[in-house]
Design a protein around this motif. Structure first.
Motif, PDB file in Angstrom:
ATOM      1  N   PRO A  47       0.815  -1.226   0.000  1.00 28.49           N
ATOM      2  CA  PRO A  47       0.000   0.000   0.000  1.00 28.49           C
ATOM      3  C   PRO A  47       0.845   1.272   0.000  1.00 28.49           C
ATOM      4  O   PRO A  47       0.484   2.269  -0.637  1.00 28.49           O
ATOM      5  CB  PRO A  47      -0.822  -0.114   1.289  1.00 28.49           C
ATOM      6  N   GLY A  51       1.322   3.983  -2.987  1.00 34.23           N
ATOM      7  CA  GLY A  51       1.074   5.385  -2.664  1.00 34.23           C
ATOM      8  C   GLY A  51       2.131   6.316  -3.213  1.00 34.23           C
ATOM      9  O   GLY A  51       1.848   7.459  -3.584  1.00 34.23           O
ATOM     10  N   SER A  56      -0.621   9.160  -4.605  1.00 39.87           N
ATOM     11  CA  SER A  56      -1.821   9.385  -3.779  1.00 39.87           C
ATOM     12  C   SER A  56      -1.490  10.076  -2.455  1.00 39.87           C
ATOM     13  O   SER A  56      -2.340  10.763  -1.886  1.00 39.87           O
ATOM     14  CB  SER A  56      -2.548   8.055  -3.515  1.00 39.87           C
ATOM     15  N   ASN A 251      -5.474   2.473  -0.954  1.00 37.20           N
ATOM     16  CA  ASN A 251      -4.562   1.696  -1.777  1.00 37.20           C
ATOM     17  C   ASN A 251      -4.728   0.187  -1.568  1.00 37.20           C
ATOM     18  O   ASN A 251      -4.551  -0.597  -2.510  1.00 37.20           O
ATOM     19  CB  ASN A 251      -3.114   2.115  -1.517  1.00 37.20           C
ATOM     20  N   SER A 262      -1.984  -2.520 -10.408  1.00 37.49           N
ATOM     21  CA  SER A 262      -1.230  -2.263  -9.185  1.00 37.49           C
ATOM     22  C   SER A 262       0.151  -2.915  -9.238  1.00 37.49           C
ATOM     23  O   SER A 262       1.156  -2.297  -8.863  1.00 37.49           O
ATOM     24  CB  SER A 262      -2.001  -2.799  -7.977  1.00 37.49           C
TER      25      SER A 262
END
Length: 334
Positions: A47, A51, A56, A251, A262
């Motif tokens: 995650p 990011g 993000s 995420n 991803s």
């Protein structure tokens, strides 16, 4: 007279509201010009890696400069947290709970992943069951790291011990990259590693999974990666903490719903950091053994801490009450 009193009360309330809002803002984004996030180039940190790759974090922390730092091991991350070089980030549970028990004012806010840790073996070692580990050599990335503590619990569950604890298993400390060479030279028989290293070893040196993620202690529910920060940061910047946890949560959901996209982004980011390009097949295999979730069980963390006490890493109490703070996670999930 009554009108004057009423006007004065309204004015006073207005001043209090403005002052209150100003203080709340001062404790969050207006005083913070930069934030530094730490993470590792491991799939268990997916995650966080995503990011960085999809920006993000920058989008969520709009108006704040976001810096990133990567680390090869948890102790260095905790050093950076202690010295203010990192504000918040991803790390294994072992290093953060050890620092907490040593007196550091740190907090665990959520998980990023559970499982993701396995025991791999050398094909020539003929290990097919836990008892076969007797008189063998096992590698871990460090002493009292998450991998080491997991191994200790696994051995204890199977009535096995390290040589230093009166048993017959030799332990060596090596980075995962170095472990591959030691496997090929038959200097080690097994190793505890995080993903994607297990998948890399499977493909590159024909290593085999001896103990899969769901056969590890706690049925694979032990957090592989947690989100850690300082108590001071949670108190001074609660809004920023919640923004970080929101990115982590978003995420996790994105990876679950957009696996191929991803993995491509994670592949690019790992290559940027390590200068090595892992195949999508390796990353996909690694992700099957890594369960992404923000949920965290404080009871498992406490049991993990007790192992540190048994190991002698912690000489005092192993009570980690207060280390895990799920209040921010509850708020963003609501």
């Amino acid at each position: 007279m009554n009108k004057k009193i009423l006007l004065m009360l309204i004015l006073l309330i207005g001043i209090l509201v403005i002052t209150g809002c100003g203080n709340e803002s001062a404790n969050t984004s207006t005083k913070v010009k930069e934030i530094t996030i730490g993470y590792f180039p491991n799939l268990t940190h997916a995650p966080g890696i995503l990011g960085v790759a999809n920006e993000s974090f920058e989008k969520e922390f709009e108006g704040i400069k976001v810096n990133f730092k990567t680390f090869p091991k948890g102790s260095l991350f905790m050093d950076a947290i202690a010295t203010g070089q990192v504000d918040i980030g991803y790390v294994g549970p072992g290093p953060v709970l050890n620092r907490y028990l040593q007196g550091a004012k740190v907090k665990v806010l959520a998980s990023a992943s559970i499982a993701g840790n396995v025991i791999v073996g050398n094909e020539s070692s003929h290990i097919s069951s836990p008892i076969d580990l007797a008189n063998k050599t096992i590698a871990t990335p460090g002493l009292a790291c998450s991998h080491d503590l997991l191994l200790r619990r696994f051995l204890w569950n199977n009535d096995l011990k390290m040589k230093k604890r009166g048993g017959n298993i030799k332990q060596v400390l090596q980075k995962p990259a170095a472990m591959m060479g030691l496997f090929e030279q038959e200097q080690i028989d097994a190793a505890v590693v995080s993903e994607p290293w297990a998948a890399v070893m499977e493909e590159k040196i024909d290593a085999k999974i001896l103990v899969n993620w769901n056969e590890m202690p706690w049925g694979g529910k032990m957090p592989a990666t947690v989100i850690a920060t300082t108590t001071e940061f949670t108190e001074d910047h609660p809004k920023l903490v919640k923004k970080f946890l929101k990115v982590n949560e978003d995420n996790i959901n994105f990876i679950k719903n957009n696996r191929k996209e991803s993995l491509k982004l994670i592949q690019q980011e790992i290559k940027r950091i390590t200068k090595q390009k892992l195949s999508i097949n390796i990353l996909d295999q690694a992700l099957t053994r890594t369960k992404l979730t923000s949920n965290i069980d404080p009871e498992i963390i406490q049991e993990f801490a007790n192992i540190s006490g048994d190991l002698g890493v912690i000489k005092k109490s192993t009570d980690v009450t207060g280390l895990v703070d799920k209040s921010f996670l509850k708020e963003i999930k609501q």
